[in-house]
Design an enzyme around this catalytic site. Structure first.
Site, PDB file in Angstrom:
ATOM      1  N   ASN A  10     -10.782   3.599  -0.676  1.00 50.68           N
ATOM      2  CA  ASN A  10      -9.869   4.010  -1.738  1.00 50.68           C
ATOM      3  C   ASN A  10     -10.691   4.774  -2.776  1.00 50.68           C
ATOM      4  O   ASN A  10     -11.348   4.175  -3.626  1.00 50.68           O
ATOM      5  CB  ASN A  10      -9.238   2.748  -2.337  1.00 50.68           C
ATOM      6  CG  ASN A  10      -8.249   3.052  -3.438  1.00 50.68           C
ATOM      7  OD1 ASN A  10      -8.172   4.174  -3.919  1.00 50.68           O
ATOM      8  ND2 ASN A  10      -7.506   2.030  -3.838  1.00 50.68           N
ATOM      9  N   ARG A  88      -6.875   5.715   1.357  1.00 47.05           N
ATOM     10  CA  ARG A  88      -5.737   5.816   0.448  1.00 47.05           C
ATOM     11  C   ARG A  88      -5.805   7.192  -0.195  1.00 47.05           C
ATOM     12  O   ARG A  88      -6.834   7.575  -0.765  1.00 47.05           O
ATOM     13  CB  ARG A  88      -5.821   4.742  -0.628  1.00 47.05           C
ATOM     14  CG  ARG A  88      -4.741   4.915  -1.662  1.00 47.05           C
ATOM     15  CD  ARG A  88      -5.055   4.171  -2.917  1.00 47.05           C
ATOM     16  NE  ARG A  88      -4.098   4.498  -3.938  1.00 47.05           N
ATOM     17  CZ  ARG A  88      -4.408   4.652  -5.217  1.00 47.05           C
ATOM     18  NH1 ARG A  88      -5.651   4.489  -5.615  1.00 47.05           N
ATOM     19  NH2 ARG A  88      -3.486   4.945  -6.097  1.00 47.05           N
ATOM     20  N   HIS A 177       2.505   4.576  -6.079  1.00 47.87           N
ATOM     21  CA  HIS A 177       2.542   3.152  -5.715  1.00 47.87           C
ATOM     22  C   HIS A 177       3.433   2.910  -4.497  1.00 47.87           C
ATOM     23  O   HIS A 177       3.951   1.811  -4.300  1.00 47.87           O
ATOM     24  CB  HIS A 177       3.100   2.260  -6.854  1.00 47.87           C
ATOM     25  CG  HIS A 177       2.209   2.131  -8.051  1.00 47.87           C
ATOM     26  ND1 HIS A 177       2.714   2.041  -9.333  1.00 47.87           N
ATOM     27  CD2 HIS A 177       0.867   2.059  -8.165  1.00 47.87           C
ATOM     28  CE1 HIS A 177       1.706   1.929 -10.182  1.00 47.87           C
ATOM     29  NE2 HIS A 177       0.561   1.944  -9.505  1.00 47.87           N
ATOM     30  N   ARG A 238      -1.303   3.954 -20.437  1.00 49.96           N
ATOM     31  CA  ARG A 238      -0.444   5.144 -20.394  1.00 49.96           C
ATOM     32  C   ARG A 238       0.829   4.899 -21.199  1.00 49.96           C
ATOM     33  O   ARG A 238       1.396   3.806 -21.143  1.00 49.96           O
ATOM     34  CB  ARG A 238      -0.056   5.497 -18.955  1.00 49.96           C
ATOM     35  CG  ARG A 238      -1.226   5.900 -18.071  1.00 49.96           C
ATOM     36  CD  ARG A 238      -0.698   6.456 -16.741  1.00 49.96           C
ATOM     37  NE  ARG A 238      -1.759   6.641 -15.782  1.00 49.96           N
ATOM     38  CZ  ARG A 238      -1.843   5.986 -14.619  1.00 49.96           C
ATOM     39  NH1 ARG A 238      -0.900   5.125 -14.257  1.00 49.96           N
ATOM     40  NH2 ARG A 238      -2.845   6.224 -13.806  1.00 49.96           N
ATOM     41  N   GLU A 381      -1.940  -3.945  -1.044  1.00 53.66           N
ATOM     42  CA  GLU A 381      -2.014  -2.518  -0.704  1.00 53.66           C
ATOM     43  C   GLU A 381      -3.079  -2.204   0.353  1.00 53.66           C
ATOM     44  O   GLU A 381      -2.836  -1.460   1.279  1.00 53.66           O
ATOM     45  CB  GLU A 381      -2.277  -1.705  -1.974  1.00 53.66           C
ATOM     46  CG  GLU A 381      -1.035  -1.626  -2.849  1.00 53.66           C
ATOM     47  CD  GLU A 381      -1.310  -1.051  -4.214  1.00 53.66           C
ATOM     48  OE1 GLU A 381      -1.913  -1.765  -5.041  1.00 53.66           O
ATOM     49  OE2 GLU A 381      -0.951   0.110  -4.453  1.00 53.66           O
TER      50      GLU A 381
END
Ligand code: ADP
Length: 397
Positions: A10, A88, A177, A238, A381
């Site tokens: 990833n 990923r 996501h 964020r 994930e």
């Protein structure tokens, strides 16, 4: 000897996470991370058979970090026995509707999406090339954050902008996501005994980054993140949705360049910006408990904005069987789950405080028997990426 070892990589903008799976075992046998790439503090740490090790790699970039990882795997006799590698990839643009076996053509398309994810896709491409240099024949698989959301209808993914900007610049909602939303939605369908072809779910992935997804009959039909992961609900650092005019206003008033304003919205806003102290929900919950008003306020705004986004997702669904909480906050913060559901009583959610505090019943349910259902599902994930890697390389073999 072939042990069926699958390496999952990833590659982030400044970090590389990795994990090694043996066949389809749910627990990774080796996990690790290299952080602060290309700085004096670059460091790699990994855990194998309960031993945690660290390596200082000052100045190492993505490529060097991966070469070091391959050396470590070689010393553990795990490198040559690798069966396949899964990556990923943050952005698959409109090219990828599902995971793909990496071919030269696929690699070109991933590179073509770099403009849409300039910090992430080039890092992933470097990772793929580093593997090609050392193991040119090993199958590699790309698993995209955006792929699950490619089923969104036009009315959900288009912005109210000149259509020409979609056609010429690809300005549209992509969503992220996807691996997590798809996995927890499928888990919820199985666990709650739903008919996949006649089901409606809202999934809330609440980690450092947060997004909501409407899943109709197992497919994404809308999601809160957009052209970039900045859109949607408020997150750790964020802002999520704000009035787009704020950019211009701040640029004029504070004489700030656009890049600095974008940096504020990505890195200094959200829970961190409102609380003035932390982006971490655990820390903020403890502070709020001790009477820190800013921490409490940040949690209130976070929960309210989440609830609004969840309520908005109902527009696309023809039925709503359950709301699914996942990610570090969704799985662990009983406080956030309780506050979110308290704003959603109009949708028929009635929290069972005891179940919520204990982290759900055996199905993960946190609502009363006659309530619309809300449940907690642990996301995995990396494991899902491993599953796709196994599936795509086995069918190709
Ligand atoms: P990432 O997006 O980096 O994978 P995670 O899914 O691990 O992030 O989520 C990180 C968030 O989960 C942090 O805000 C953290 O404080 C929160 N979290 C983890 N455990 C708890 C807990 N027990 N209570 C409240 N929040 C928690």
């Amino acid at each position: 000897m072939n042990n069926n070892n699958y390496l999952i990589i990833n590659s982030g903008s400044s970090s590389v996470k990795f994990s090694l799976y043996v066949a389809d075992h749910v627990e990774a046998t080796l996990t690790g991370i290299a952080e602060r790439l290309s700085t004096e503090q670059t460091k790699m740490s990994w855990t194998f058979e309960n031993n945690k090790r660290e390596l200082e790699l000052a100045g190492a970039d993505h490529r060097e970090v991966l070469h070091n990882l391959f050396n470590i795997l070689s010393k553990l006799n795990l490198f040559k026995s690798l069966t396949a590698i899964g990556h990923r990839i943050v952005h698959g643009g409109e090219y990828f509707k599902s995971s793909a076996l990496i071919t030269p053509n696929v690699l070109t398309k991933i590179e073509a999406c770099s403009a849409l994810a300039p910090l992430h896709n080039p890092a992933a491409v470097t990772g793929i090339q580093a593997v090609l240099e050392q193991l040119p024949d090993i199958p590699q698989v790309a698993v995209f954050d955006t792929a699950f959301h490619q089923t969104m209808p036009e009315h959900a993914f288009l912005y109210g902008l000149p259509y020409e900007l979609y056609e010429s610049q690809g300005i549209r909602k992509y969503g992220f996501h996807g691996t997590s939303h798809q996995y927890v939605a499928n888990q919820a369908i199985t666990k709650l005994g739903l008919d996949k072809n006649n089901s409606g779910l809202i999934t809330a992935h609440l980690g450092n980054g947060c997004s909501i997804c409407a899943v109709q009959n197992g497919a994404s039909i809308d999601t809160s993140m957009g052209f970039t992961p900045l859109e949607g609900v408020m997150m750790g650092t964020r802002s999520g949705d704000i009035d787009p005019s704020i950019h211009q206003f701040l640029a004029n008033k504070l004489n700030l360049p656009l890049a600095e304003i974008t940096n504020i919205l990505n890195k200094r806003s959200g829970l961190l910006g409102l609380s003035g102290s932390s982006n971490d929900m655990r820390t903020l919950s403890a502070k709020a408990n001790e009477g820190d008003k800013q921490a409490a306020l940040a949690i209130e705004v976070f929960a309210y904005r989440l609830a609004k986004s969840i309520a908005g997702m109902v527009a696309g669904l023809s039925r709503l069987d359950a709301l699914v909480f996942t990610g570090g906050i969704g799985e662990n913060s009983f406080l956030v789950r309780a506050k979110v559901l308290s704003h959603l009583t109009v949708l028929g959610f009635e929290l069972d405080p005891e179940l919520n505090n204990q982290g759900g019943d055996n199905l993960g349910l946190i609502t009363k028997a006659n309530s619309r259902r809300a449940t907690i599902i642990h996301t995995q994930e990396e494991w899902v990426i491993a599953q796709d890697t196994i599936r795509l390389t086995q069918t190709e073999a």
